[in-house]
Design an enzyme around this catalytic site. Structure first.
Site, PDB file in Angstrom:
ATOM      1  N   ARG A  35       0.757  -1.051   0.043  1.00 14.75           N
ATOM      2  CA  ARG A  35      -0.112  -0.254   0.072  1.00 14.75           C
ATOM      3  C   ARG A  35       0.878   1.441  -0.069  1.00 14.75           C
ATOM      4  O   ARG A  35       0.585   2.303   0.505  1.00 14.75           O
ATOM      5  CB  ARG A  35      -0.842   0.046   1.213  1.00 14.75           C
ATOM      6  CG  ARG A  35      -2.024  -1.089   1.047  1.00 14.75           C
ATOM      7  CD  ARG A  35      -3.066  -0.874   0.051  1.00 14.75           C
ATOM      8  NE  ARG A  35      -3.846  -2.024   0.073  1.00 14.75           N
ATOM      9  CZ  ARG A  35      -5.174  -1.570   0.753  1.00 14.75           C
ATOM     10  NH1 ARG A  35      -5.409  -0.287   1.009  1.00 14.75           N
ATOM     11  NH2 ARG A  35      -6.077  -2.477   0.486  1.00 14.75           N
ATOM     12  N   ARG A  39      -2.797   6.556   1.171  1.00 15.07           N
ATOM     13  CA  ARG A  39      -3.306   7.512   1.827  1.00 15.07           C
ATOM     14  C   ARG A  39      -2.432   8.285   2.882  1.00 15.07           C
ATOM     15  O   ARG A  39      -2.621   9.492   3.340  1.00 15.07           O
ATOM     16  CB  ARG A  39      -4.517   7.461   2.472  1.00 15.07           C
ATOM     17  CG  ARG A  39      -5.864   7.503   1.705  1.00 15.07           C
ATOM     18  CD  ARG A  39      -7.196   6.842   2.223  1.00 15.07           C
ATOM     19  NE  ARG A  39      -6.859   5.259   2.886  1.00 15.07           N
ATOM     20  CZ  ARG A  39      -7.713   4.677   3.448  1.00 15.07           C
ATOM     21  NH1 ARG A  39      -8.801   5.009   4.087  1.00 15.07           N
ATOM     22  NH2 ARG A  39      -7.535   3.594   3.856  1.00 15.07           N
ATOM     23  N   ARG A  48      -6.499  13.126  -4.449  1.00 15.38           N
ATOM     24  CA  ARG A  48      -7.594  12.587  -4.087  1.00 15.38           C
ATOM     25  C   ARG A  48      -8.785  13.438  -3.684  1.00 15.38           C
ATOM     26  O   ARG A  48      -9.789  12.891  -3.692  1.00 15.38           O
ATOM     27  CB  ARG A  48      -7.251  11.451  -2.791  1.00 15.38           C
ATOM     28  CG  ARG A  48      -8.094  10.253  -2.487  1.00 15.38           C
ATOM     29  CD  ARG A  48      -8.878   9.580  -3.419  1.00 15.38           C
ATOM     30  NE  ARG A  48      -9.965   8.767  -2.560  1.00 15.38           N
ATOM     31  CZ  ARG A  48     -11.076   9.290  -2.291  1.00 15.38           C
ATOM     32  NH1 ARG A  48     -11.376  10.253  -2.835  1.00 15.38           N
ATOM     33  NH2 ARG A  48     -11.947   8.629  -1.493  1.00 15.38           N
ATOM     34  N   ASP A  84      -7.099  -1.517  -7.492  1.00 18.86           N
ATOM     35  CA  ASP A  84      -7.697  -2.197  -6.272  1.00 18.86           C
ATOM     36  C   ASP A  84      -7.944  -3.662  -6.645  1.00 18.86           C
ATOM     37  O   ASP A  84      -7.952  -3.834  -8.141  1.00 18.86           O
ATOM     38  CB  ASP A  84      -8.821  -1.460  -5.941  1.00 18.86           C
ATOM     39  CG  ASP A  84      -9.164  -1.950  -4.394  1.00 18.86           C
ATOM     40  OD1 ASP A  84      -8.657  -1.600  -3.384  1.00 18.86           O
ATOM     41  OD2 ASP A  84     -10.184  -2.936  -4.405  1.00 18.86           O
ATOM     42  N   TYR A 159     -15.512 -10.626  -0.464  1.00 17.85           N
ATOM     43  CA  TYR A 159     -16.001  -9.296  -0.663  1.00 17.85           C
ATOM     44  C   TYR A 159     -17.268  -9.508  -1.488  1.00 17.85           C
ATOM     45  O   TYR A 159     -18.320  -8.918  -1.345  1.00 17.85           O
ATOM     46  CB  TYR A 159     -15.236  -8.336  -1.211  1.00 17.85           C
ATOM     47  CG  TYR A 159     -14.044  -7.917  -0.526  1.00 17.85           C
ATOM     48  CD1 TYR A 159     -14.401  -7.003   0.659  1.00 17.85           C
ATOM     49  CD2 TYR A 159     -12.592  -8.622  -0.601  1.00 17.85           C
ATOM     50  CE1 TYR A 159     -13.411  -6.419   1.454  1.00 17.85           C
ATOM     51  CE2 TYR A 159     -11.924  -7.687   0.262  1.00 17.85           C
ATOM     52  CZ  TYR A 159     -12.115  -6.876   1.281  1.00 17.85           C
ATOM     53  OH  TYR A 159     -11.161  -6.461   2.169  1.00 17.85           O
TER      54      TYR A 159
HETATM   55  O1  CP3 Z   1       0.114   0.827  -3.096  1.00 14.09           O
HETATM   56  C1  CP3 Z   1      -0.754  -0.297  -3.429  1.00 14.09           C
HETATM   57  O2  CP3 Z   1      -0.460  -1.217  -2.557  1.00 14.09           O
HETATM   58  C2  CP3 Z   1      -1.255  -0.359  -4.594  1.00 14.09           C
HETATM   59  C3  CP3 Z   1      -2.793   0.032  -4.440  1.00 14.09           C
HETATM   60  C4  CP3 Z   1      -3.762  -0.808  -3.696  1.00 14.09           C
HETATM   61  C5  CP3 Z   1      -5.044  -0.495  -3.340  1.00 14.09           C
HETATM   62  N1  CP3 Z   1      -5.539  -1.575  -2.937  1.00 14.09           N
HETATM   63  C6  CP3 Z   1      -5.491   0.968  -3.087  1.00 14.09           C
HETATM   64  C7  CP3 Z   1      -6.351   1.274  -2.478  1.00 14.09           C
HETATM   65  C8  CP3 Z   1      -3.444  -2.327  -3.572  1.00 14.09           C
HETATM   66  C9  CP3 Z   1      -2.364  -3.375  -3.872  1.00 14.09           C
HETATM   67  C10 CP3 Z   1      -4.797  -2.706  -2.937  1.00 14.09           C
HETATM   68  C11 CP3 Z   1      -5.376  -3.923  -2.744  1.00 14.09           C
HETATM   69  C12 CP3 Z   1      -6.122  -4.275  -1.939  1.00 14.09           C
HETATM   70  N2  CP3 Z   1      -7.502  -3.688  -1.927  1.00 14.09           N
HETATM   71  C13 CP3 Z   1      -6.362  -5.366  -0.877  1.00 14.09           C
HETATM   72  C14 CP3 Z   1      -5.293  -6.577  -0.884  1.00 14.09           C
HETATM   73  C15 CP3 Z   1      -4.239  -6.038   0.229  1.00 14.09           C
HETATM   74  C16 CP3 Z   1      -4.656  -5.809   1.612  1.00 14.09           C
HETATM   75  O3  CP3 Z   1      -4.499  -4.544   2.036  1.00 14.09           O
HETATM   76  O4  CP3 Z   1      -4.773  -6.810   2.136  1.00 14.09           O
HETATM   77  C17 CP3 Z   1      -7.654  -5.410  -0.336  1.00 14.09           C
HETATM   78  C18 CP3 Z   1      -8.365  -6.415   0.802  1.00 14.09           C
HETATM   79  C19 CP3 Z   1      -8.376  -4.480  -0.791  1.00 14.09           C
HETATM   80  C20 CP3 Z   1      -9.702  -3.862  -0.491  1.00 14.09           C
HETATM   81  C21 CP3 Z   1      -9.852  -2.364  -0.062  1.00 14.09           C
HETATM   82  N3  CP3 Z   1      -9.726  -1.469  -1.063  1.00 14.09           N
HETATM   83  C22 CP3 Z   1     -10.021  -2.042   0.965  1.00 14.09           C
HETATM   84  C23 CP3 Z   1     -10.240  -2.953   2.356  1.00 14.09           C
HETATM   85  C24 CP3 Z   1     -10.199  -0.666   1.159  1.00 14.09           C
HETATM   86  C25 CP3 Z   1     -10.230   0.254   2.410  1.00 14.09           C
HETATM   87  C26 CP3 Z   1      -9.356   0.357   3.191  1.00 14.09           C
HETATM   88  C27 CP3 Z   1      -7.934   0.641   2.662  1.00 14.09           C
HETATM   89  O5  CP3 Z   1      -6.927  -0.005   3.296  1.00 14.09           O
HETATM   90  O6  CP3 Z   1      -7.744   1.605   2.373  1.00 14.09           O
HETATM   91  C28 CP3 Z   1      -9.856  -0.189  -0.347  1.00 14.09           C
HETATM   92  C29 CP3 Z   1      -9.674   0.830  -0.793  1.00 14.09           C
HETATM   93  C30 CP3 Z   1      -8.263   1.395  -1.346  1.00 14.09           C
HETATM   94  N4  CP3 Z   1      -7.588   0.759  -1.913  1.00 14.09           N
HETATM   95  C31 CP3 Z   1      -7.760   2.504  -0.901  1.00 14.09           C
HETATM   96  C32 CP3 Z   1      -6.534   2.658  -1.660  1.00 14.09           C
HETATM   97  C33 CP3 Z   1      -5.279   3.565  -1.751  1.00 14.09           C
HETATM   98  C34 CP3 Z   1      -8.203   3.850  -0.153  1.00 14.09           C
HETATM   99  C35 CP3 Z   1      -9.420   4.628  -0.910  1.00 14.09           C
HETATM  100  C36 CP3 Z   1      -9.385   6.094  -0.708  1.00 14.09           C
HETATM  101  O7  CP3 Z   1      -8.407   6.703  -1.343  1.00 14.09           O
HETATM  102  O8  CP3 Z   1     -10.285   6.619  -0.309  1.00 14.09           O
END
Ligand code: CP3
Length: 358
Positions: A35, A39, A48, A84, A159
Site C-alpha cells: 500500500r 493515503r 484524492r 484495487d 467481498y
Molecule cells: O500501493 C498499493 O499497494 C497499490 C494500491 C492498492 C490499493 N488496494 C489501493 C487502495 C492495492 C495493492 C490494493 C489491494 C487491496 N484492496 C487489498 C489487498 C491488500 C490488503 O491490504 O490486504 C484489499 C483487501 C483491498 C480492498 C480494499 N480497497 C479495502 C479494504 C479498502 C479500504 C481500506 C484501505 O485499506 O484503504 C480499499 C480502498 C483502497 N484501495 C484505497 C487505496 C489507496 C483507499 C481509497 C481512498 O483513497 O479513499
C-alpha cells in the site's frame, strides 16, 4: 570502439528486487511497502481531494501518477501498480462503491448469480489498467521494476458474497458450507479471470505479479485447501510460461503455511505475526520470503524502529531470497519520514551484513 557501445553494467543487470525474487545473491536487501501508493502520502491525499477513488483507478494517467508518487519520494526497490483488487470485478459488471472499502451493490448468494458472471477479457474490460502499466514502465528507472497484482479468488469471494469489509465475513464463510458447489464454481470463475488479468498485466509490462490472499486467516487448513488453494492454483495455471516472478501473499497465514508450500510461486509474502524463520521451515529453501515488519512499528521512536527492522533481517537469515516489506499494508496515519528511515536502514544494515559475511 566496440567496447564503447556496450551499455554500462548497471543498465544490463536485472534489478535487485527481481534478483532477490529469484533467490540470487544481492548487494543489499530490496524493500518496498504494501500500500505504498496511498493515503499516508500528502501528495496522494491532495490528488484524492479532487478526484474520486474509482476515477483514479480508471484513468491510466492518474493511476500511473499515483503509482509513481512513492517512487519519487523514496529510494524504493519496486513500484506496485495503483489499482484495487476489486477493479477487474467492476470490469466483469459487478457494481460496487468504495466507502472506503469495497461495498458490492448486489452480493452474490446464489448459484444462478455465479453462473451469470461473464469471463474477463482484460483488453476489453479493463484497458485503462493495461494502459497504466505501460505508462508507469515508460517513467520508471531501470532499477525499479513494476509489480502487477490481483486479489486471490477466495479473498475476492469474501467481498463478493459478504458484500462489504468485515472482520468475520460470516455470510462468505457460511456460503462455503451451505453451497460448496456454487462456492467452488465462483472460485474457478474468479481463478480464470485473475489468471487472464495478471497475464495481461505482464504482457503490458509488469515485471513481477503478486496475488493478495488478504483473508487467508479466516480458514482452517481443510477449507483453505478446498477453496483458497484451489483458487490460487487456478490463477497460477493461467500464468504458465510467463517469465516473471510470482508472489503469493497470505495475511494471517501461519496455520496454512504448509499448504502454501505446495504453490508454484517464487516468493511468499508473510504477515507480521509469523516469524520469517518459521515460514522458512514450513516453505523449504526453494521460495524467497517477503515481509514482515508490523505496520505498527512505524510508530516507534527511531532507535526502536531500527531494532525492529534488525530483528526482521535477522529472522530472514544471511542467505539470499529476502525482500523486506511490512507484514500488511501501511496505515494511513503513518508519518512518511518513518518510511524514509525504514528504507534507509534496511539498505544500509543489509549491505553491512553482506560485507561482514564476505
Ligand atoms: O500501493 C498499493 O499497494 C497499490 C494500491 C492498492 C490499493 N488496494 C489501493 C487502495 C492495492 C495493492 C490494493 C489491494 C487491496 N484492496 C487489498 C489487498 C491488500 C490488503 O491490504 O490486504 C484489499 C483487501 C483491498 C480492498 C480494499 N480497497 C479495502 C479494504 C479498502 C479500504 C481500506 C484501505 O485499506 O484503504 C480499499 C480502498 C483502497 N484501495 C484505497 C487505496 C489507496 C483507499 C481509497 C481512498 O483513497 O479513499
Amino acid at each position: 570502439m566496440a567496447a564503447e557501445l556496450k551499455p554500462p553494467r548497471a543498465v544490463t543487470e536485472p534489478p535487485v528486487f527481481l534478483r532477490a525474487c529469484r533467490r540470487e545473491a544481492v548487494p543489499y536487501t530490496p524493500v518496498w511497502i504494501m500500500r505504498q501508493a496511498g493515503r499516508y502520502l500528502p501528495e496522494y491525499r491532495e490528488l484524492r481531494s479532487k478526484v474520486d477513488f474509482v476515477q483514479l483507478t480508471r484513468s491510466a494517467q492518474l493511476a500511473a501518477e499515483v503509482t509513481l508518487q512513492p517512487v519519487r519520494r523514496f529510494p524504493l526497490d519496486a513500484a506496485i501498480l495503483f489499482s484495487d483488487i476489486m477493479t477487474p470485478l467492476q470490469g466483469m459488471g459487478i457494481e460496487l462503491e468504495f466507502n472506503p472499502g469495497p461495498v458490492v451493490r448486489e452480493p452474490i448468494r446464489t448459484a444462478k448469480q455465479v453462473e451469470a458472471l461473464p469471463a474477463l477479457v482484460p483488453t476489453r474490460d479493463v484497458p485503462f489498467v493495461l494502459e497504466a502499466v505501460k505508462l508507469v514502465r515508460q517513467n520508471l528507472p531501470h532499477g525499479v521494476p513494476l509489480i502487477g497484482f490481483a486479489g486471490a479468488p477466495f479473498t475476492l469471494l469474501c467481498y463478493l458474497v459478504c458484500g462489504r469489509p468485515s472482520k468475520e465475513f460470516g455470510p462468505a464463510r457460511s456460503f462455503l458450507y451451505s453451497q460448496p458447489q456454487a462456492a467452488e464454481h465462483l472460485i474457478d470463475v474468479l481463478g480464470d479471470a485473475m489468471g487472464a488479468y495478471l497475464r495481461a498485466q505482464a504482457e503490458a509490462g509488469a515485471q513481477a505479479l503478486m496475488v493478495f490472499e488478504s483473508w487467508a486467516g479466516l480458514l482452517a487448513p481443510r477449507e483453505f485447501r478446498r477453496f483458497a488453494l484451489r483458487g490460487a492454483k487456478r490463477v497460477l495455471a493461467g500464468l504458465k510460461g510467463l517469465d516473471v516472478p510470482l508472489i503469493y501473499y497470505a495475511n494471517d497465514g501461519a496455520a496454512v503455511m504448509g499448504e502454501i508450500a505446495s504453490l508454484e510461486v517464487d516468493v511468499v509474502g508473510v504477515d507480521w505475526r509469523t516469524p520469517l524463520s518459521v515460514a522458512r521451515r514450513a516453505l523449504g529453501p526453494a521460495k524467497a520470503l517477503q515481509g514482515n515488519l508490523d505496520p505498527a512499528a512505524l510508530f516507534a521512536p527511531a532507535a526502536e524502529l531500527q531494532a525492529a527492522i534488525d530483528a526482521v533481517l535477522a529472522e530472514a537469515g544471511p542467505g539470499p531470497g529476502h525482500i523486506f516489506n511490512l507484514g500488511h499494508g501501511i496505515w494511513p496515519e503513518t508519518d512518511p519520514d518513518a518510511v524514509a528511515r525504514l528504507i534507509d536502514h534496511v539498505h544500509t544494515q543489509s549491505a553491512r551484513g553482506v560485507k561482514a559475511s564476505s
